[in-house]
Design a protein around this motif. Structure first.
Motif, mmCIF file in Angstrom:
data_model
loop_
_atom_site.group_PDB
_atom_site.id
_atom_site.type_symbol
_atom_site.label_atom_id
_atom_site.label_comp_id
_atom_site.label_asym_id
_atom_site.label_seq_id
_atom_site.Cartn_x
_atom_site.Cartn_y
_atom_site.Cartn_z
ATOM 1 N N SER B 11 -8.265 30.445 57.140
ATOM 2 C CA SER B 11 -6.935 31.051 57.024
ATOM 3 C C SER B 11 -6.221 30.521 55.774
ATOM 4 O O SER B 11 -5.539 31.253 55.071
ATOM 5 C CB SER B 11 -6.131 30.745 58.288
ATOM 6 O OG SER B 11 -4.802 31.163 58.133
ATOM 7 N N ASP B 17 -2.415 36.335 55.929
ATOM 8 C CA ASP B 17 -2.368 37.804 55.964
ATOM 9 C C ASP B 17 -3.742 38.453 55.848
ATOM 10 O O ASP B 17 -3.892 39.655 56.085
ATOM 11 C CB ASP B 17 -1.512 38.348 54.803
ATOM 12 C CG ASP B 17 -0.042 38.044 54.996
ATOM 13 O OD1 ASP B 17 0.311 37.531 56.081
ATOM 14 O OD2 ASP B 17 0.729 38.304 54.058
ATOM 15 N N HIS B 18 -4.727 37.655 55.457
ATOM 16 C CA HIS B 18 -6.055 38.222 55.232
ATOM 17 C C HIS B 18 -7.097 37.590 56.153
ATOM 18 O O HIS B 18 -8.296 37.671 55.889
ATOM 19 C CB HIS B 18 -6.449 38.050 53.758
ATOM 20 C CG HIS B 18 -5.431 38.618 52.827
ATOM 21 N ND1 HIS B 18 -5.168 39.967 52.763
ATOM 22 C CD2 HIS B 18 -4.562 38.043 51.965
ATOM 23 C CE1 HIS B 18 -4.205 40.187 51.886
ATOM 24 N NE2 HIS B 18 -3.818 39.037 51.393
ATOM 25 N N PHE B 19 -6.615 37.001 57.220
ATOM 26 C CA PHE B 19 -7.481 36.298 58.170
ATOM 27 C C PHE B 19 -7.208 36.864 59.571
ATOM 28 O O PHE B 19 -6.050 36.934 59.992
ATOM 29 C CB PHE B 19 -7.163 34.804 58.123
ATOM 30 C CG PHE B 19 -7.846 34.010 59.196
ATOM 31 C CD1 PHE B 19 -9.188 33.672 59.082
ATOM 32 C CD2 PHE B 19 -7.146 33.597 60.329
ATOM 33 C CE1 PHE B 19 -9.811 32.936 60.081
ATOM 34 C CE2 PHE B 19 -7.776 32.861 61.331
ATOM 35 C CZ PHE B 19 -9.119 32.531 61.202
ATOM 36 N N PHE B 20 -8.251 37.261 60.297
ATOM 37 C CA PHE B 20 -8.034 37.951 61.573
ATOM 38 C C PHE B 20 -8.930 37.421 62.694
ATOM 39 O O PHE B 20 -10.115 37.151 62.475
ATOM 40 C CB PHE B 20 -8.270 39.450 61.395
ATOM 41 C CG PHE B 20 -7.336 40.072 60.407
ATOM 42 C CD1 PHE B 20 -6.058 40.467 60.790
ATOM 43 C CD2 PHE B 20 -7.716 40.215 59.082
ATOM 44 C CE1 PHE B 20 -5.181 41.018 59.864
ATOM 45 C CE2 PHE B 20 -6.846 40.761 58.150
ATOM 46 C CZ PHE B 20 -5.566 41.165 58.540
ATOM 47 N N LEU B 21 -8.312 37.328 63.857
ATOM 48 C CA LEU B 21 -9.020 36.860 65.047
ATOM 49 C C LEU B 21 -8.850 37.807 66.232
ATOM 50 O O LEU B 21 -9.578 37.700 67.217
ATOM 51 C CB LEU B 21 -8.488 35.479 65.466
ATOM 52 C CG LEU B 21 -8.887 34.268 64.623
ATOM 53 C CD1 LEU B 21 -8.130 33.027 65.105
ATOM 54 C CD2 LEU B 21 -10.394 34.036 64.672
ATOM 55 N N ASN B 22 -7.863 38.715 66.157
ATOM 56 C CA ASN B 22 -7.572 39.531 67.341
ATOM 57 C C ASN B 22 -8.568 40.682 67.512
ATOM 58 O O ASN B 22 -9.189 41.145 66.557
ATOM 59 C CB ASN B 22 -6.141 40.060 67.300
ATOM 60 C CG ASN B 22 -5.919 40.970 66.128
ATOM 61 O OD1 ASN B 22 -6.310 40.644 65.028
ATOM 62 N ND2 ASN B 22 -5.331 42.127 66.365
ATOM 63 N N GLU B 24 -8.731 43.959 68.033
ATOM 64 C CA GLU B 24 -8.762 45.221 67.274
ATOM 65 C C GLU B 24 -9.317 45.000 65.860
ATOM 66 O O GLU B 24 -10.086 45.815 65.347
ATOM 67 C CB GLU B 24 -7.370 45.861 67.167
ATOM 68 C CG GLU B 24 -6.881 46.513 68.448
ATOM 69 C CD GLU B 24 -6.518 45.485 69.507
ATOM 70 O OE1 GLU B 24 -6.241 44.316 69.151
ATOM 71 O OE2 GLU B 24 -6.553 45.831 70.707
ATOM 72 N N ASP B 25 -8.889 43.912 65.239
ATOM 73 C CA ASP B 25 -9.340 43.650 63.877
ATOM 74 C C ASP B 25 -10.814 43.263 63.831
ATOM 75 O O ASP B 25 -11.522 43.596 62.877
ATOM 76 C CB ASP B 25 -8.462 42.564 63.236
ATOM 77 C CG ASP B 25 -7.045 43.052 63.029
ATOM 78 O OD1 ASP B 25 -6.885 44.123 62.413
ATOM 79 O OD2 ASP B 25 -6.102 42.383 63.490
ATOM 80 N N ALA B 42 -14.595 36.086 63.633
ATOM 81 C CA ALA B 42 -13.419 36.157 62.764
ATOM 82 C C ALA B 42 -13.743 37.080 61.600
ATOM 83 O O ALA B 42 -14.908 37.346 61.311
ATOM 84 C CB ALA B 42 -13.059 34.762 62.242
ATOM 85 N N TYR B 45 -10.583 38.824 54.540
ATOM 86 C CA TYR B 45 -10.545 39.763 53.414
ATOM 87 C C TYR B 45 -10.193 38.952 52.162
ATOM 88 O O TYR B 45 -9.037 38.909 51.756
ATOM 89 C CB TYR B 45 -9.497 40.857 53.646
ATOM 90 C CG TYR B 45 -9.838 41.801 54.770
ATOM 91 C CD1 TYR B 45 -9.671 41.412 56.099
ATOM 92 C CD2 TYR B 45 -10.336 43.070 54.514
ATOM 93 C CE1 TYR B 45 -10.008 42.277 57.145
ATOM 94 C CE2 TYR B 45 -10.663 43.938 55.550
ATOM 95 C CZ TYR B 45 -10.506 43.537 56.858
ATOM 96 O OH TYR B 45 -10.832 44.384 57.882
#
Lengths: 462, 462
Positions: B11, B17-22, B24-25, B42, B45
């Motif tokens: 992160s 803003d370019h790191f996702f764990l949820n 849907e992403d 994870a 981007y």
């Protein structure tokens, strides 16, 4: 040194008639296009893949160097036994196995002479474009190992672009097949193109599948002379801007012209300081139009003379003269260092202007000629190799040349390969991380570093 | 699983803003053109090469899988996180850095959409030929990683033929530059072409130098219908024998035609059992001549209808319909196994006849279409993947297909790559020695097997 038991075993594998230890036979495999000389300990002429597999398994077990050799025309020392060892001549694997007109491929052994393959495929209306200047003696295997370029590369690409698949023997003796016989294929890592241009350091190529194309219907050779080097170079860009892709677009400077003046067979204007030798090929209709565009471009930038070769003899004489340039430069001085640098086409003018400067500063003649169409210029630093002072100046000049070429976004070798002559300069073009990766690849193929050691990379034994 | 400390560090590297764990992403990066689904742990981007270098250094240290992802249009599962881990989406590296008209090259980042690059270069009269059917959404980086082919490969070659140099991040985090910006270059091992088609398993490509060519002046699209499959296939050989090299030479069988009948926008003869879709391009004069030769070839082998597309709209509709074939086959059955085998062109007739037989024996529809010009046929084994019996029959059919294709001198994949879908069949095409060598190459790049693991090769951890 090869242990005596291994020598006996080698003689058994290839047969006593194809195994050599005496001085004359070793000498025949001691040199190449660089004119440097390193004596091997033994030479074998194996008959086939199976024998080569046995030879390499033995070399790997006994840990002696094994060096594959084609026609010995290489310009960077790729075939030289720099640490002694066994030279494996590939000349007996010289069969054209098939020319498949339905699928436009040829299956050949590596010892086939390039010119012979070209003749055979042209006889059935097909075409194998790569044509290194040594094509009348070089072998296809050597061309593949070095990724040979040549005069027609500007339009048709280099050897790499025509190799579809390979049979090769790994340094462990294992035999592998890579690539495909088809137009496409992406299964697994591209071992084929990793072996192309690997200069006989990763595997010995024993079979080659080549892509062929249709023979162009017509061609036309032209020659243009310019009063200034810079005008000739400007013409190169001007031709490309006209959307003509010539088959060949060769450049000769004044010194190079002078060395083949008589061989040319045409009258050369006294004030000519540069020459372009241009060929266009393709459909009959297009060739005439392209030749007109080339003429316009040449006259537009100030050619003092422009000629279309009138007949086949004149064409052949012109191209023979072009191929004679490299050896005939020795008229200028007894020795030369021949570098085949490449720059982006747009930087050619900068390169030739730099070469004038380099020659002045180091007080050595530096004739230049070559494949202007793809920015690949043969820069020849002429010297007497017995003269220590000249050698030192020449080495400085080489380093400055490479620095400048790399700054321009170029490369230190366009077609001759690295071999031993450019190995000391690899760290100018590549970072440590890249060179380390190349060393790891070499080890993945050749854990004992027995295959053509001392070439391309400086590998230290663990 | 990625340790929580590493997640925090990721992160920090790319910014929150370019790191996702949820869910849907993660789901957005869980599938690709195969419609299979594997959830990553994870997704990041990254913005540039430097961030990717930090990410891979971390993954290598913490030993979690890192999977590069372009547009997710791949057909063999190359972008799927089969063991979880981190998906690295390349979509933010989407700049065309330069289009160099003097040197005919483009410098691009991997996230550039293929169609966008094509438009930009065509705007200045240049041409980037490779055109996988997914070109409107696929990325250049994905094309390079898979060595994408496409419709124009018969004349212009595949992605490999247009890649001159790369910037890439090794699995250790080291950044390397490979290849050249020039027309030629042979210094060192050909890392460029080793990375092309390596399916994101050896390095993450972050910069690409592409060769461009001049845009052809004219083109002409034609369509021909045949009462028999074998006549269409015979026509392919007949066109090539006339020394015409069409830009595209596409083949559709009856089932494929039926699925896009309405999308075609032209009347289709009721007794048509095969169709050829042909384009020729080049100089204005030549195109007309080539189109005539194509017409003669089609009528000569018994086409029941031959049309030249009348205007740009008709042309575009025809090609759009062709690209629609693959997804629209799902009208036949809910699922499909899509294989992109290649055979020598001379064996196409044998292949289509074998496919008819294969369909009968396994009682499954097997529509075929694709790039007949280079022997690369998309064979679609249609099935209901919920039906265990059909799945078993389909798998048998795949194995028989590959056996037959390899017997004919072909390959199991012409352009889709191996990924996970063809990995179980690699030992049908390659010997153990060759696969072992590929594994050693993988280790030379990726000692901890963290980069896109589970693809191409079955690597066992030591």
């Amino acid at each position: 040194m090869i242990p005596s038991g291994a020598l006996k075993e080698l003689s058994r594998i290839v047969g006593p008639d194809h195994f050599f230890l005496n001085y004359e036979d070793l000498l025949a495999c001691a040199s190449d296009g660089t004119k440097m000389k390193f004596m091997p300990d033994a030479v074998v002429y194996p008959a086939d893949t199976e024998e080569i597999s046995q030879i390499l398994a033995l070399a790997n077990m006994e840990k002696f160097p094994a060096i594959p050799r084609g026609a010995g025309t290489g310009m960077s020392g790729g075939a030289l036994p720099v640490n002694g060892g066994l030279v494996i001549s590939m000349t007996r694997l010289d069969r054209i196995l098939s020319i498949d007109q339905d699928n436009l491929i040829a299956r050949v052994e590596p010892g086939v002479i390039t010119a012979r393959l070209q003749e055979e495929v042209e006889r059935v209306g097909l075409f194998y474009p790569p044509d290194p200047a040594s094509f009348e003696t070089s072998t296809i295997g050597g061309n593949v190992a070095e990724c040979a370029g040549g005069l027609r590369a500007v339009k048709y690409g280099v050897t790499r672009d025509y190799v579809l698949g390979l049979t090769a023997v790994l340094p462990t003796g294992e035999i592998i097949n890579t690539g495909v016989e088809t137009a496409k294929g992406v299964a697994g890592y591209d071992l084929t193109r990793l072996l192309v241009g690997s200069e006989g350091t990763l595997a010995i190529i024993t079979g080659i599948i080549l892509r062929l194309i249709t023979k162009p219907a017509a061609k036309k050779s032209m020659v243009a002379f310019f009063p200034e080097l810079s005008l000739a170079v400007q013409t190169v860009s001007s031709i490309i801007k006209q959307k003509v892709v010539p088959t060949t677009l060769e450049f000769l400077d004044r010194l190079s012209i002078d060395c083949v003046r008589e061989e040319m067979g045409i009258e050369i204007p006294v004030d000519a300081n540069a020459m372009l030798l241009i060929e266009v090929d393709g459909d009959e209709v297009l060739v005439d139009g392209d030749a007109e565009k080339v003429k316009d471009a040449c006259l537009g930038t100030g050619a003092i003379r422009f000629d279309v070769a009138s007949d086949k003899e004149e064409v052949e004489q012109l191209w023979a003269a072009r191929r004679e340039v490299s050896p005939s430069l020795l008229k200028l001085r007894p020795g030369k260092i021949n570098e085949d640098v490449v720059v982006p086409r747009s930087r050619l003018a900068d390169l030739v202007s730099f070469l004038g400067d380099l020659s002045m500063r180091h007080d050595l003649p530096i004739p230049a000629f070559g494949h202007a169409g793809d920015g690949n210029i043969h820069v020849n630093i002429m010297l007497d190799k017995e003269n220590r002072d000249e050698v030192e100046r020449a080495e400085l000049a080489v380093r400055e040349l490479f620095e400048r070429v790399l700054e321009m976004g170029g490369t230190i070798t366009g077609e001759h390969g690295v071999g031993i002559t450019k190995a000391p300069y690899m760290d100018m073009e590549f970072t440590r991380a890249t060179l380390d990766l190349m060393c790891r690849l070499k080890r993945a193929f050749d854990p004992n570093n027995i295959l053509n050691p001392g070439k391309i990379l400086t590998i230290t034994d663990d």
